[in-house]
Design a protein around this motif. Sequence first.
Motif, PDB file in Angstrom:
ATOM      1  N   SER A 165       0.791  -1.233   0.000  1.00  0.00           N
ATOM      2  CA  SER A 165       0.000   0.000   0.000  1.00  0.00           C
ATOM      3  C   SER A 165       0.823   1.282   0.000  1.00  0.00           C
ATOM      4  CB  SER A 165      -0.925   0.011   1.223  1.00  0.00           C
ATOM      5  OG  SER A 165      -0.148   0.047   2.419  1.00  0.00           O
ATOM      6  N   GLY A 166       2.154   1.187   0.154  1.00  0.00           N
ATOM      7  CA  GLY A 166       2.971   2.396   0.245  1.00  0.00           C
ATOM      8  C   GLY A 166       2.643   3.183   1.510  1.00  0.00           C
ATOM      9  N   TRP A 167       2.211   2.484   2.540  1.00  0.00           N
ATOM     10  CA  TRP A 167       1.835   3.080   3.826  1.00  0.00           C
ATOM     11  C   TRP A 167       0.706   4.118   3.684  1.00  0.00           C
ATOM     12  CZ3 TRP A 167       2.989   1.228   8.489  1.00  0.00           C
ATOM     13  CH2 TRP A 167       4.093   0.364   8.612  1.00  0.00           C
ATOM     14  N   ASN A 168      -0.181   3.856   2.735  1.00  0.00           N
ATOM     15  CA  ASN A 168      -1.384   4.681   2.587  1.00  0.00           C
ATOM     16  C   ASN A 168      -2.556   3.969   3.283  1.00  0.00           C
ATOM     17  OD1 ASN A 168      -3.506   6.328   1.853  1.00  0.00           O
ATOM     18  ND2 ASN A 168      -3.418   5.803  -0.343  1.00  0.00           N
ATOM     19  N   PRO A 169      -3.055   4.496   4.397  1.00  0.00           N
ATOM     20  CA  PRO A 169      -4.145   3.817   5.110  1.00  0.00           C
ATOM     21  C   PRO A 169      -5.403   3.654   4.279  1.00  0.00           C
ATOM     22  CG  PRO A 169      -3.146   5.483   6.493  1.00  0.00           C
ATOM     23  CD  PRO A 169      -2.610   5.686   5.103  1.00  0.00           C
ATOM     24  N   ASN A 170      -5.631   4.526   3.298  1.00  0.00           N
ATOM     25  CA  ASN A 170      -6.857   4.494   2.494  1.00  0.00           C
ATOM     26  C   ASN A 170      -6.680   3.801   1.152  1.00  0.00           C
ATOM     27  OD1 ASN A 170      -8.285   5.987   4.480  1.00  0.00           O
ATOM     28  ND2 ASN A 170      -7.386   7.885   3.691  1.00  0.00           N
ATOM     29  N   ALA A 171      -5.583   3.037   0.995  1.00  0.00           N
ATOM     30  CA  ALA A 171      -5.359   2.341  -0.276  1.00  0.00           C
ATOM     31  C   ALA A 171      -6.411   1.251  -0.469  1.00  0.00           C
ATOM     32  CB  ALA A 171      -3.955   1.744  -0.288  1.00  0.00           C
ATOM     33  N   THR A 172      -6.919   1.154  -1.730  1.00  0.00           N
ATOM     34  CA  THR A 172      -7.962   0.168  -2.064  1.00  0.00           C
ATOM     35  C   THR A 172      -7.630  -0.456  -3.398  1.00  0.00           C
ATOM     36  OG1 THR A 172      -9.636   1.498  -0.903  1.00  0.00           O
ATOM     37  CG2 THR A 172     -10.437  -0.208  -2.406  1.00  0.00           C
ATOM     38  N   ASN A 173      -7.692  -1.790  -3.467  1.00  0.00           N
ATOM     39  CA  ASN A 173      -7.483  -2.504  -4.725  1.00  0.00           C
ATOM     40  C   ASN A 173      -8.785  -2.450  -5.523  1.00  0.00           C
ATOM     41  OD1 ASN A 173      -7.396  -4.769  -6.671  1.00  0.00           O
ATOM     42  ND2 ASN A 173      -5.444  -5.245  -5.656  1.00  0.00           N
ATOM     43  N   ALA A 174      -8.722  -1.864  -6.683  1.00  0.00           N
ATOM     44  CA  ALA A 174      -9.934  -1.657  -7.483  1.00  0.00           C
ATOM     45  C   ALA A 174     -10.550  -2.965  -7.955  1.00  0.00           C
ATOM     46  CB  ALA A 174      -9.620  -0.758  -8.682  1.00  0.00           C
ATOM     47  N   SER A 175      -9.745  -3.987  -8.191  1.00  0.00           N
ATOM     48  CA  SER A 175     -10.262  -5.253  -8.720  1.00  0.00           C
ATOM     49  C   SER A 175     -10.727  -6.204  -7.620  1.00  0.00           C
ATOM     50  CB  SER A 175      -9.206  -5.935  -9.575  1.00  0.00           C
ATOM     51  OG  SER A 175      -8.039  -6.192  -8.798  1.00  0.00           O
ATOM     52  N   SER A 176      -9.964  -6.307  -6.534  1.00  0.00           N
ATOM     53  CA  SER A 176     -10.304  -7.279  -5.482  1.00  0.00           C
ATOM     54  C   SER A 176     -11.030  -6.668  -4.293  1.00  0.00           C
ATOM     55  CB  SER A 176      -9.040  -7.976  -4.988  1.00  0.00           C
ATOM     56  OG  SER A 176      -8.182  -7.046  -4.332  1.00  0.00           O
ATOM     57  N   GLY A 177     -10.905  -5.354  -4.069  1.00  0.00           N
ATOM     58  CA  GLY A 177     -11.520  -4.716  -2.915  1.00  0.00           C
ATOM     59  C   GLY A 177     -10.686  -4.791  -1.668  1.00  0.00           C
ATOM     60  N   ALA A 178      -9.415  -5.273  -1.746  1.00  0.00           N
ATOM     61  CA  ALA A 178      -8.527  -5.292  -0.585  1.00  0.00           C
ATOM     62  C   ALA A 178      -8.260  -3.867  -0.132  1.00  0.00           C
ATOM     63  CB  ALA A 178      -7.224  -5.992  -0.940  1.00  0.00           C
ATOM     64  N   CYS A 179      -8.140  -3.675   1.198  1.00  0.00           N
ATOM     65  CA  CYS A 179      -8.054  -2.314   1.716  1.00  0.00           C
ATOM     66  C   CYS A 179      -6.965  -2.175   2.776  1.00  0.00           C
ATOM     67  CB  CYS A 179      -9.397  -1.886   2.309  1.00  0.00           C
ATOM     68  SG  CYS A 179      -9.827  -2.769   3.829  1.00  0.00           S
ATOM     69  N   GLY A 180      -6.541  -0.920   2.994  1.00  0.00           N
ATOM     70  CA  GLY A 180      -5.652  -0.584   4.096  1.00  0.00           C
ATOM     71  C   GLY A 180      -4.201  -0.862   3.832  1.00  0.00           C
ATOM     72  N   LEU A 181      -3.409  -0.743   4.906  1.00  0.00           N
ATOM     73  CA  LEU A 181      -1.954  -0.862   4.820  1.00  0.00           C
ATOM     74  C   LEU A 181      -1.509  -2.229   4.341  1.00  0.00           C
ATOM     75  CD1 LEU A 181      -0.924   1.040   8.102  1.00  0.00           C
ATOM     76  CD2 LEU A 181      -0.984   1.926   5.755  1.00  0.00           C
ATOM     77  N   VAL A 182      -2.074  -3.303   4.897  1.00  0.00           N
ATOM     78  CA  VAL A 182      -1.630  -4.657   4.520  1.00  0.00           C
ATOM     79  C   VAL A 182      -2.530  -5.254   3.446  1.00  0.00           C
ATOM     80  CG1 VAL A 182      -0.627  -5.064   6.799  1.00  0.00           C
ATOM     81  CG2 VAL A 182      -2.988  -5.760   6.355  1.00  0.00           C
ATOM     82  N   GLN A 183      -3.461  -4.454   2.912  1.00  0.00           N
ATOM     83  CA  GLN A 183      -4.408  -4.908   1.887  1.00  0.00           C
ATOM     84  C   GLN A 183      -5.197  -6.143   2.361  1.00  0.00           C
ATOM     85  OE1 GLN A 183      -4.865  -3.331  -1.677  1.00  0.00           O
ATOM     86  NE2 GLN A 183      -4.620  -2.006   0.124  1.00  0.00           N
ATOM     87  N   ALA A 184      -5.938  -5.942   3.428  1.00  0.00           N
ATOM     88  CA  ALA A 184      -6.781  -7.014   3.977  1.00  0.00           C
ATOM     89  C   ALA A 184      -7.859  -7.389   2.969  1.00  0.00           C
ATOM     90  CB  ALA A 184      -7.415  -6.561   5.293  1.00  0.00           C
ATOM     91  N   LEU A 185      -8.066  -8.694   2.798  1.00  0.00           N
ATOM     92  CA  LEU A 185      -9.046  -9.181   1.824  1.00  0.00           C
ATOM     93  C   LEU A 185      -9.887 -10.295   2.444  1.00  0.00           C
ATOM     94  CD1 LEU A 185      -9.993  -8.993  -1.143  1.00  0.00           C
ATOM     95  CD2 LEU A 185      -8.398 -10.847  -1.658  1.00  0.00           C
TER      96      LEU A 185
END
Length: 228
Positions: A165-185
């Motif tokens: 995520s590049g340490w962006n708390p609001n990062a979101t994967n457009a295809s899978s919907g994973a979110c946050g710092l560790v891209q929780a899915l």
Amino acid sequence: MTPGTEIDPVSGASAQVASAAPKLPTTTKRPWIRRRGITGALAAFGVVAMAAAVIAPTGMALAEQPEADTATAFSLAVEDTQDLTVTVEGATIAPVERGSFEVYVKPKPKPKPAPAVASTSTQSSSSAPGPVFYTGGGAPAEWMAAAGIASSDWGYVDYIVSKESGWNPNATNASSGACGLVQALPCSKVPGNGYDPVDNLRWGNGYATGRYGSWANAYAFWTANHWW
């Protein structure tokens, strides 16, 4: 030839013969017939008298017997039965009075109408709750400490989070919907808010140790596969 005259077959002379025995007068009554009639009348009278002597006591006993004694089991059963009239259409049973009480039946309650629920198809897509993005401050070290991650693992965490995520708390994967710092899915798995950096790292700490055994092993898997 006069009556009483007879011709002799030898001399041819006629001779007077004695007349036949005189007949009984027709008006003479026979005494035995009279005696027979009297005897028959006396016999009939005796039969009638004997029958009257036998029947009379029985009739008097029945007349003197109380009315209640004449009741039989059949008559009592007839009184208790209902009158049944059979017709071409079927059997009709007359109603029988069984008491003076009355039965009160409460009316069946009517169900209350359910409140109308608006169809989901009429709801606007904009009314659905969206992600709550993180707007607070802080630094990665503060977030990892607050999430309970040991400082000895911060290097592994920093590597993986930087790639994800590049340490962006609001990062979101457009295809899978994973979110946050560790891209929780999926993002809904994160207790609290998936976009909160502390909540996201706390979930990531449990994922790394639970799936790989440690952050070091998670780091090794990521460097070999470029995902975790």
